[in-house]
Design a protein around this motif. Structure first.
Motif, PDB file in Angstrom:
ATOM      1  N   LEU A  91       0.830  -1.208   0.000  1.00  0.00           N
ATOM      2  CA  LEU A  91       0.000   0.000   0.000  1.00  0.00           C
ATOM      3  C   LEU A  91       0.863   1.256   0.000  1.00  0.00           C
ATOM      4  CD1 LEU A  91      -2.820   1.320   0.274  1.00  0.00           C
ATOM      5  CD2 LEU A  91      -2.535   1.154   2.755  1.00  0.00           C
ATOM      6  N   LEU A  92       1.909   1.269   0.818  1.00  0.00           N
ATOM      7  CA  LEU A  92       2.776   2.453   0.903  1.00  0.00           C
ATOM      8  C   LEU A  92       3.529   2.688  -0.397  1.00  0.00           C
ATOM      9  CD1 LEU A  92       4.222   2.103   4.525  1.00  0.00           C
ATOM     10  CD2 LEU A  92       2.498   3.725   3.698  1.00  0.00           C
ATOM     11  N   LEU A  93       3.942   1.618  -1.055  1.00  0.00           N
ATOM     12  CA  LEU A  93       4.679   1.782  -2.303  1.00  0.00           C
ATOM     13  C   LEU A  93       3.802   2.371  -3.407  1.00  0.00           C
ATOM     14  CD1 LEU A  93       6.823  -1.479  -2.372  1.00  0.00           C
ATOM     15  CD2 LEU A  93       7.676   0.864  -2.289  1.00  0.00           C
ATOM     16  N   THR A  94       2.533   1.977  -3.437  1.00  0.00           N
ATOM     17  CA  THR A  94       1.646   2.490  -4.488  1.00  0.00           C
ATOM     18  C   THR A  94       1.173   3.917  -4.176  1.00  0.00           C
ATOM     19  OG1 THR A  94      -0.203   1.360  -3.408  1.00  0.00           O
ATOM     20  CG2 THR A  94       0.844   0.247  -5.242  1.00  0.00           C
ATOM     21  N   THR A  95       0.579   4.104  -3.013  1.00  0.00           N
ATOM     22  CA  THR A  95       0.050   5.432  -2.683  1.00  0.00           C
ATOM     23  C   THR A  95       1.162   6.419  -2.358  1.00  0.00           C
ATOM     24  OG1 THR A  95      -0.242   4.806  -0.359  1.00  0.00           O
ATOM     25  CG2 THR A  95      -2.095   4.438  -1.830  1.00  0.00           C
ATOM     26  N   GLY A  96       2.210   5.928  -1.690  1.00  0.00           N
ATOM     27  CA  GLY A  96       3.329   6.817  -1.383  1.00  0.00           C
ATOM     28  C   GLY A  96       4.023   7.300  -2.636  1.00  0.00           C
ATOM     29  N   GLY A  97       4.098   6.435  -3.648  1.00  0.00           N
ATOM     30  CA  GLY A  97       4.695   6.860  -4.903  1.00  0.00           C
ATOM     31  C   GLY A  97       3.910   7.983  -5.564  1.00  0.00           C
ATOM     32  N   LEU A  98       2.584   7.913  -5.490  1.00  0.00           N
ATOM     33  CA  LEU A  98       1.757   8.978  -6.065  1.00  0.00           C
ATOM     34  C   LEU A  98       1.932  10.285  -5.313  1.00  0.00           C
ATOM     35  CD1 LEU A  98      -1.551   7.024  -6.788  1.00  0.00           C
ATOM     36  CD2 LEU A  98      -0.011   8.044  -8.477  1.00  0.00           C
ATOM     37  N   VAL A  99       1.974  10.198  -3.989  1.00  0.00           N
ATOM     38  CA  VAL A  99       2.177  11.400  -3.180  1.00  0.00           C
ATOM     39  C   VAL A  99       3.518  12.040  -3.530  1.00  0.00           C
ATOM     40  CG1 VAL A  99       2.553  12.239  -0.829  1.00  0.00           C
ATOM     41  CG2 VAL A  99       0.681  10.648  -1.307  1.00  0.00           C
ATOM     42  N   ALA A 100       4.566  11.229  -3.614  1.00  0.00           N
ATOM     43  CA  ALA A 100       5.891  11.758  -3.941  1.00  0.00           C
ATOM     44  C   ALA A 100       5.922  12.362  -5.337  1.00  0.00           C
ATOM     45  CB  ALA A 100       6.935  10.649  -3.827  1.00  0.00           C
ATOM     46  N   LEU A 101       5.176  11.780  -6.266  1.00  0.00           N
ATOM     47  CA  LEU A 101       5.197  12.258  -7.641  1.00  0.00           C
ATOM     48  C   LEU A 101       4.537  13.618  -7.787  1.00  0.00           C
ATOM     49  CD1 LEU A 101       5.910  11.668 -10.594  1.00  0.00           C
ATOM     50  CD2 LEU A 101       3.698  10.509 -10.808  1.00  0.00           C
ATOM     51  N   TYR A 102       3.392  13.800  -7.136  1.00  0.00           N
ATOM     52  CA  TYR A 102       2.599  15.003  -7.387  1.00  0.00           C
ATOM     53  C   TYR A 102       2.752  16.092  -6.325  1.00  0.00           C
ATOM     54  CZ  TYR A 102       0.327  11.922 -10.731  1.00  0.00           C
ATOM     55  OH  TYR A 102       0.084  11.050 -11.762  1.00  0.00           O
ATOM     56  N   LEU A 103       3.176  15.746  -5.138  1.00  0.00           N
ATOM     57  CA  LEU A 103       3.292  16.739  -4.074  1.00  0.00           C
ATOM     58  C   LEU A 103       4.722  17.203  -3.852  1.00  0.00           C
ATOM     59  CD1 LEU A 103       0.384  15.690  -3.573  1.00  0.00           C
ATOM     60  CD2 LEU A 103       0.776  16.049  -1.140  1.00  0.00           C
ATOM     61  N   THR A 104       5.630  16.773  -4.714  1.00  0.00           N
ATOM     62  CA  THR A 104       7.022  17.213  -4.676  1.00  0.00           C
ATOM     63  C   THR A 104       7.422  17.627  -6.092  1.00  0.00           C
ATOM     64  OG1 THR A 104       8.099  15.112  -5.248  1.00  0.00           O
ATOM     65  CG2 THR A 104       7.400  15.381  -2.933  1.00  0.00           C
ATOM     66  N   PRO A 105       8.628  18.151  -6.269  1.00  0.00           N
ATOM     67  CA  PRO A 105       9.064  18.534  -7.627  1.00  0.00           C
ATOM     68  C   PRO A 105       9.369  17.345  -8.545  1.00  0.00           C
ATOM     69  CG  PRO A 105      10.270  19.771  -5.946  1.00  0.00           C
ATOM     70  CD  PRO A 105       9.550  18.671  -5.225  1.00  0.00           C
ATOM     71  N   LEU A 106       9.117  16.123  -8.102  1.00  0.00           N
ATOM     72  CA  LEU A 106       9.482  14.949  -8.885  1.00  0.00           C
ATOM     73  C   LEU A 106       8.814  14.945 -10.252  1.00  0.00           C
ATOM     74  CD1 LEU A 106      10.898  12.215  -9.131  1.00  0.00           C
ATOM     75  CD2 LEU A 106       8.942  11.168  -7.949  1.00  0.00           C
ATOM     76  N   TYR A 107       7.528  15.276 -10.315  1.00  0.00           N
ATOM     77  CA  TYR A 107       6.823  15.240 -11.599  1.00  0.00           C
ATOM     78  C   TYR A 107       7.438  16.238 -12.576  1.00  0.00           C
ATOM     79  CZ  TYR A 107       3.138  15.528 -15.098  1.00  0.00           C
ATOM     80  OH  TYR A 107       2.446  15.520 -16.292  1.00  0.00           O
ATOM     81  N   ALA A 108       7.745  17.444 -12.108  1.00  0.00           N
ATOM     82  CA  ALA A 108       8.343  18.456 -12.981  1.00  0.00           C
ATOM     83  C   ALA A 108       9.707  18.000 -13.488  1.00  0.00           C
ATOM     84  CB  ALA A 108       8.462  19.781 -12.232  1.00  0.00           C
ATOM     85  N   ARG A 109      10.501  17.380 -12.640  1.00  0.00           N
ATOM     86  CA  ARG A 109      11.808  16.870 -13.063  1.00  0.00           C
ATOM     87  C   ARG A 109      11.653  15.744 -14.077  1.00  0.00           C
ATOM     88  NH1 ARG A 109      15.820  15.030  -8.655  1.00  0.00           N
ATOM     89  NH2 ARG A 109      16.932  14.608 -10.615  1.00  0.00           N
ATOM     90  N   MET A 110      10.647  14.925 -13.883  1.00  0.00           N
ATOM     91  CA  MET A 110      10.417  13.798 -14.778  1.00  0.00           C
ATOM     92  C   MET A 110      10.151  14.261 -16.205  1.00  0.00           C
ATOM     93  SD  MET A 110       7.470  10.873 -14.343  1.00  0.00           S
ATOM     94  CE  MET A 110       6.192  11.941 -15.046  1.00  0.00           C
ATOM     95  N   LEU A 111       9.556  15.439 -16.351  1.00  0.00           N
ATOM     96  CA  LEU A 111       9.203  15.945 -17.682  1.00  0.00           C
ATOM     97  C   LEU A 111      10.432  16.288 -18.513  1.00  0.00           C
ATOM     98  CD1 LEU A 111       6.229  18.301 -16.752  1.00  0.00           C
ATOM     99  CD2 LEU A 111       6.131  15.966 -17.625  1.00  0.00           C
ATOM    100  N   THR A 112      11.543  16.592 -17.859  1.00  0.00           N
ATOM    101  CA  THR A 112      12.745  17.012 -18.579  1.00  0.00           C
ATOM    102  C   THR A 112      13.867  15.979 -18.507  1.00  0.00           C
ATOM    103  OG1 THR A 112      13.516  18.197 -16.605  1.00  0.00           O
ATOM    104  CG2 THR A 112      12.223  19.446 -18.209  1.00  0.00           C
ATOM    105  N   GLU A 113      13.661  14.892 -17.779  1.00  0.00           N
ATOM    106  CA  GLU A 113      14.701  13.872 -17.632  1.00  0.00           C
ATOM    107  C   GLU A 113      14.122  12.512 -18.048  1.00  0.00           C
ATOM    108  OE1 GLU A 113      16.656  13.955 -13.829  1.00  0.00           O
ATOM    109  OE2 GLU A 113      16.383  16.117 -13.635  1.00  0.00           O
ATOM    110  N   PRO A 114      14.365  12.093 -19.286  1.00  0.00           N
ATOM    111  CA  PRO A 114      13.796  10.818 -19.775  1.00  0.00           C
ATOM    112  C   PRO A 114      14.167   9.614 -18.922  1.00  0.00           C
ATOM    113  CG  PRO A 114      14.661  12.112 -21.596  1.00  0.00           C
ATOM    114  CD  PRO A 114      15.076  12.816 -20.348  1.00  0.00           C
ATOM    115  N   ALA A 115      15.398   9.576 -18.411  1.00  0.00           N
ATOM    116  CA  ALA A 115      15.805   8.426 -17.584  1.00  0.00           C
ATOM    117  C   ALA A 115      14.980   8.367 -16.308  1.00  0.00           C
ATOM    118  CB  ALA A 115      17.292   8.519 -17.250  1.00  0.00           C
ATOM    119  N   LEU A 116      14.727   9.522 -15.705  1.00  0.00           N
ATOM    120  CA  LEU A 116      13.900   9.558 -14.507  1.00  0.00           C
ATOM    121  C   LEU A 116      12.474   9.149 -14.837  1.00  0.00           C
ATOM    122  CD1 LEU A 116      13.603  10.235 -11.505  1.00  0.00           C
ATOM    123  CD2 LEU A 116      13.175  12.620 -12.160  1.00  0.00           C
ATOM    124  N   HIS A 117      11.985   9.583 -15.984  1.00  0.00           N
ATOM    125  CA  HIS A 117      10.640   9.194 -16.414  1.00  0.00           C
ATOM    126  C   HIS A 117      10.532   7.672 -16.527  1.00  0.00           C
ATOM    127  CE1 HIS A 117       7.329   8.475 -19.295  1.00  0.00           C
ATOM    128  NE2 HIS A 117       6.792   9.535 -18.740  1.00  0.00           N
TER     129      HIS A 117
END
Length: 251
Positions: free
Chosen positions: A115-141
């Motif tokens: 549960l933590l891996l699925t929901t925690g991953g979403l929280v980290a993606l959208y509530l931190t700068p991770l999503y914005a970084r993912m847009l410019t870094e293909p490897a991170l994506h």
């Protein structure tokens, strides 16, 4: 917003896994055609999600829905671990069983961890700068995509998978666990729609379209998962009645 051209490394790997699964099916007399169809459907959905061009947040939301929620459920309903244990040499099957029963594997397969891996991953993606970084870094994506595929498969396996799993609680407890995941997913979708606390560089219209897709599409996927939960024990018994080597994992 910067989009990514879809890569073909992961889709090719999924194709190879699907072919390998089909080949193993041919080696097991009486293997369930329904399970084979479920796995291949999951592989097809996963490939579609991976090659889908993503140019905006709504496209990202659709991709997430396909690769992290819909495809994993179909894949785990195909009972790939049980199929593998039936076709491997006895010594290799025992080694795989010991690995799956090891302390790290049991910790990873704990319902709370899944549960933590699925929901925690979403929280980290959208509530931190991770999503914005993912847009410019293909490897991170790519890494983020792999995380959601694997965590989605892990959660679906723990909750409703046909393969045996350690720590698998009762049907009622799994439905409660799924309810927590649904609530977390719905809350995050609402935050995205409102633009509150999230860090998603998208227009309001695009963000709201993606949030709406996540909210309602996620509901459909989670209802399918709930249905699979209540059907999983009967389905597992039907698979277990067919001749096979003993599976040593505790249910």
């Amino acid at each position: 917003m910067t989009g990514h051209a879809p890569g073909y490394g992961l889709p090719l790997l999924v194709v190879l896994i699907g072919l390998g699964y089909e080949w193993q099916c041919l080696r097991v007399a009486g293997w369930s055609a329904w399970r084979g169809a479920a796995f291949q459907t999951g592989a097809a959905v996963l490939i579609v999600g991976l090659v889908l061009p993503v140019h905006d947040f709504a496209g990202h939301a659709l991709q997430h829905l396909l690769v992290a929620m819909v495809a994993p459920l179909a894949l785990v309903l195909g009972a790939p671990v049980t199929l593998l244990l039936r076709t491997l040499p006895v010594r290799t099957a025992r080694r795989l069983t010991r690995l799956l029963r090891s302390h790290p594997a049991r910790a990873l397969a704990h319902p709370v961890a899944a549960l933590l891996l699925t929901t925690g991953g979403l929280v980290a993606l959208y509530l931190t700068p991770l999503y914005a970084r993912m847009l410019t870094e293909p490897a991170l994506h790519q890494l983020v995509t792999i995380h959601f595929i694997l965590s989605g498969c892990l959660f679906a396996w723990v909750v409703a998978g046909a393969d045996p799993a350690p720590h698998r609680p009762s049907v009622l407890a799994r439905l409660v666990l799924l309810g927590v995941a649904i609530a977390a997913h719905a809350t995050l979708s609402q935050l995205l729609y409102a633009g509150a606390y999230v860090q998603v560089p998208a227009t309001a219209a695009d963000r709201q379209a993606g949030a709406t897709l996540m909210y309602y599409g996620g509901d459909v996927a989670e209802l399918l998962l709930a249905f699979a939960v209540v059907q999983s024990r009967a389905a597992s018994r039907r698979v277990a009645r067919r001749p096979h080597r003993p599976v040593l994992l505790a249910r």
